[in-house]
Write a protein that holds these residues in place. Structure first.
Motif, mmCIF file in Angstrom:
data_model
loop_
_atom_site.group_PDB
_atom_site.id
_atom_site.type_symbol
_atom_site.label_atom_id
_atom_site.label_comp_id
_atom_site.label_asym_id
_atom_site.label_seq_id
_atom_site.Cartn_x
_atom_site.Cartn_y
_atom_site.Cartn_z
ATOM 1 N N GLY A 148 -18.926 77.492 82.570
ATOM 2 C CA GLY A 148 -19.901 76.856 82.143
ATOM 3 C C GLY A 148 -20.042 75.396 82.569
ATOM 4 O O GLY A 148 -21.425 74.652 82.683
ATOM 5 N N PHE A 149 -19.334 74.593 83.109
ATOM 6 C CA PHE A 149 -19.391 73.324 83.622
ATOM 7 C C PHE A 149 -19.636 73.730 84.782
ATOM 8 O O PHE A 149 -19.452 74.731 85.919
ATOM 9 C CB PHE A 149 -17.459 72.618 83.437
ATOM 10 C CG PHE A 149 -17.376 72.326 82.316
ATOM 11 C CD1 PHE A 149 -17.687 71.361 81.415
ATOM 12 C CD2 PHE A 149 -16.162 73.537 81.265
ATOM 13 C CE1 PHE A 149 -17.531 71.144 80.163
ATOM 14 C CE2 PHE A 149 -15.749 73.539 80.106
ATOM 15 C CZ PHE A 149 -16.535 72.008 79.457
ATOM 16 N N GLN A 150 -20.371 72.124 85.473
ATOM 17 C CA GLN A 150 -20.368 71.864 86.972
ATOM 18 C C GLN A 150 -19.556 71.726 87.497
ATOM 19 O O GLN A 150 -19.133 70.263 86.304
ATOM 20 C CB GLN A 150 -22.017 71.084 87.412
ATOM 21 C CG GLN A 150 -23.316 71.429 86.680
ATOM 22 C CD GLN A 150 -24.500 70.517 87.186
ATOM 23 O OE1 GLN A 150 -24.163 69.883 86.951
ATOM 24 N NE2 GLN A 150 -25.776 71.370 87.863
ATOM 25 N N VAL A 151 -18.491 71.605 88.187
ATOM 26 C CA VAL A 151 -17.641 71.024 88.530
ATOM 27 C C VAL A 151 -17.001 70.759 90.369
ATOM 28 O O VAL A 151 -18.331 71.115 91.627
ATOM 29 C CB VAL A 151 -16.468 71.841 88.434
ATOM 30 C CG1 VAL A 151 -15.280 71.428 89.600
ATOM 31 C CG2 VAL A 151 -15.854 72.786 87.189
ATOM 32 N N ALA A 152 -17.200 68.688 89.970
ATOM 33 C CA ALA A 152 -16.784 68.676 91.394
ATOM 34 C C ALA A 152 -15.395 67.956 92.063
ATOM 35 O O ALA A 152 -15.183 67.672 90.760
ATOM 36 C CB ALA A 152 -17.676 67.032 91.886
ATOM 37 N N ILE A 153 -15.383 68.570 92.686
ATOM 38 C CA ILE A 153 -13.269 68.612 92.714
ATOM 39 C C ILE A 153 -12.692 67.142 94.376
ATOM 40 O O ILE A 153 -13.730 67.597 95.130
ATOM 41 C CB ILE A 153 -12.666 69.641 93.689
ATOM 42 C CG1 ILE A 153 -12.888 70.488 92.476
ATOM 43 C CG2 ILE A 153 -10.593 70.340 93.493
ATOM 44 C CD1 ILE A 153 -13.264 72.057 93.235
ATOM 45 N N THR A 154 -11.623 66.683 93.717
ATOM 46 C CA THR A 154 -11.419 65.439 94.015
ATOM 47 C C THR A 154 -10.078 65.749 94.349
ATOM 48 O O THR A 154 -8.940 67.066 93.856
ATOM 49 C CB THR A 154 -11.554 64.624 94.087
ATOM 50 O OG1 THR A 154 -10.990 64.288 93.042
ATOM 51 C CG2 THR A 154 -12.651 64.463 93.910
ATOM 52 N N HIS A 155 -9.305 65.373 95.848
ATOM 53 C CA HIS A 155 -7.793 65.901 95.844
ATOM 54 C C HIS A 155 -6.917 65.155 96.304
ATOM 55 O O HIS A 155 -6.759 64.372 97.337
ATOM 56 C CB HIS A 155 -7.472 67.289 96.615
ATOM 57 C CG HIS A 155 -8.434 67.117 97.938
ATOM 58 N ND1 HIS A 155 -7.561 66.425 99.100
ATOM 59 C CD2 HIS A 155 -8.937 68.020 98.616
ATOM 60 C CE1 HIS A 155 -8.390 66.847 99.610
ATOM 61 N NE2 HIS A 155 -9.005 67.253 99.394
ATOM 62 N N SER A 156 -5.270 64.767 96.100
ATOM 63 C CA SER A 156 -4.714 64.357 96.800
ATOM 64 C C SER A 156 -3.831 64.523 98.542
ATOM 65 O O SER A 156 -4.704 65.353 98.668
ATOM 66 C CB SER A 156 -3.499 64.334 96.023
ATOM 67 O OG SER A 156 -2.350 63.141 96.664
ATOM 68 N N ASN A 157 -3.262 63.843 99.295
ATOM 69 C CA ASN A 157 -3.148 63.985 100.076
ATOM 70 C C ASN A 157 -2.146 63.682 101.101
ATOM 71 O O ASN A 157 -1.952 63.513 101.730
ATOM 72 C CB ASN A 157 -4.868 63.976 101.558
ATOM 73 C CG ASN A 157 -4.836 62.092 101.603
ATOM 74 O OD1 ASN A 157 -4.510 61.636 101.112
ATOM 75 N ND2 ASN A 157 -5.083 62.085 103.081
ATOM 76 N N ALA A 158 -1.494 62.374 100.205
ATOM 77 C CA ALA A 158 -0.256 62.236 101.214
ATOM 78 C C ALA A 158 0.413 63.197 101.989
ATOM 79 O O ALA A 158 0.897 61.891 102.861
ATOM 80 C CB ALA A 158 0.735 61.118 99.212
#
Length: 311
Positions: A39-49
């Motif tokens: 039931g969570f609203q989710v935004a995603i960030t990520h690494s890219n090294a």
């Protein structure tokens, strides 16, 4: 109201090579889908090294082999990495959600993040990127106006600045998608660093923004309830690697700042994660940051594991 969370994915969640990434994002998508299903609203960030380093190396070598092409600037390499990672991640998550009977769009937003051209980090580049070079190749890189550094006895590498993020240019787009019930992947790799020049022009900066600080800014900008920073350990520790090592279940911002002053958190590793977690937790009453393993995200947000940072 559904709780809104920003999930910051580290290197382990993405792999390094293209085959590794395709496998890794399938496992990562299951973890994120668990949160969405709960039931969570989710935004995603990520690494890219690893990815941006590979792209930077490839584009530079291509430019060397073909005289009509120039090397790609770091801002362009960052943009490429957002598309490269976002493509695999959004497709994998979409598939996982549909397999669970969840009809929810997933979209990657090519995200620019504004930095201050007067940030002191530009006077002290510290982030090594790209392939190793000989001393002669490093000297040529210097001649072209780039900063290089010797990396732990392994050779020379280009290094770039790591300025603090000031504002997310596409924040209204990300916010609108979230309010429409969609899952957004944004600020990949810390975002594409840009700064304002004449008029309304945004110019790409030869820099990389720390993913954890960009994730914290995104969480604040979205008025999220929680920031989840996923890393290689289940909890934060003090006296890490020593006989008296102690895992921490909870930290207040004050406690975290004291441990930071004692040098408990390694720069470039746990330190930026703790700093980002503290900044978010202290930004508004009721906000919580969580640092834990990818596989423990659902248990962590339920209070069963991980290190929670809150007032």
């Amino acid at each position: 109201m559904k709780k809104r969370v920003v999930v910051a994915l580290g290197h382990r969640a993405l792999g390094t090579t293209l085959p590794e990434q395709k496998v890794a994002v399938k496992n990562t998508s299951k973890v994120i889908a668990d949160l969405i299903e709960a039931g969570f609203q989710v935004a995603i960030t990520h690494s890219n090294a690893p990815q941006v380093g590979m792209i930077h190396t490839a584009m530079n070598e291509f430019g060397q082999r073909h005289e009509n092409y120039t090397a790609a600037p770091m801002s362009v390499c960052s943009a490429m990495s957002q598309g490269y990672i976002g493509y695999d991640l959004q497709n994998s998550l979409r598939e996982e959600l549909l397999n669970r009977g969840i009809q929810k769009p997933v979209a990657t937003v090519l995200t620019q993040v504004e930095v201050d051209p007067a940030d002191p980090a530009f006077q002290n580049p510290s982030k090594p990127i790209g392939t190793f070079m000989t001393e002669e190749e490093a000297e040529e890189m210097r001649r072209r106006g780039n900063c290089v550094m010797e990396d732990a006895g392994r050779g020379w590498r280009r290094c770039v600045a790591s300025p603090k993020p000031k504002a997310i240019v596409e924040i209204e787009t990300i916010r609108t998608l979230m309010e429409a019930g969609q899952v957004v992947i944004g600020c990949g790799g810390g975002g594409i660093p840009v700064y304002r020049t004449e008029g309304n022009h945004l110019k790409g900066a030869g820099a990389v923004i720390d993913k954890d600080f960009a994730s914290e800014l995104l969480a604040e900008s979205l008025d999220a309830d929680a920031l989840i920073i996923l890393t290689a350990v289940e909890k934060v520790a003090i006296n890490f690697g020593k006989p008296d090592q102690k895992w921490l279940d909870h930290l207040t911002p004050e406690e975290a700042r004291q441990y930071e002053a004692e040098g408990q958190f390694a720069p470039g590793s746990m330190l930026p994660k703790v700093q980002a977690a503290v900044k978010f937790a202290a930004s508004k009453p009721g906000r919580t940051a969580l640092i834990t393993l990818l596989e423990k995200a659902k248990d962590g947000i339920a209070g069963k594991t991980g290190t929670a940072v809150s007032m």
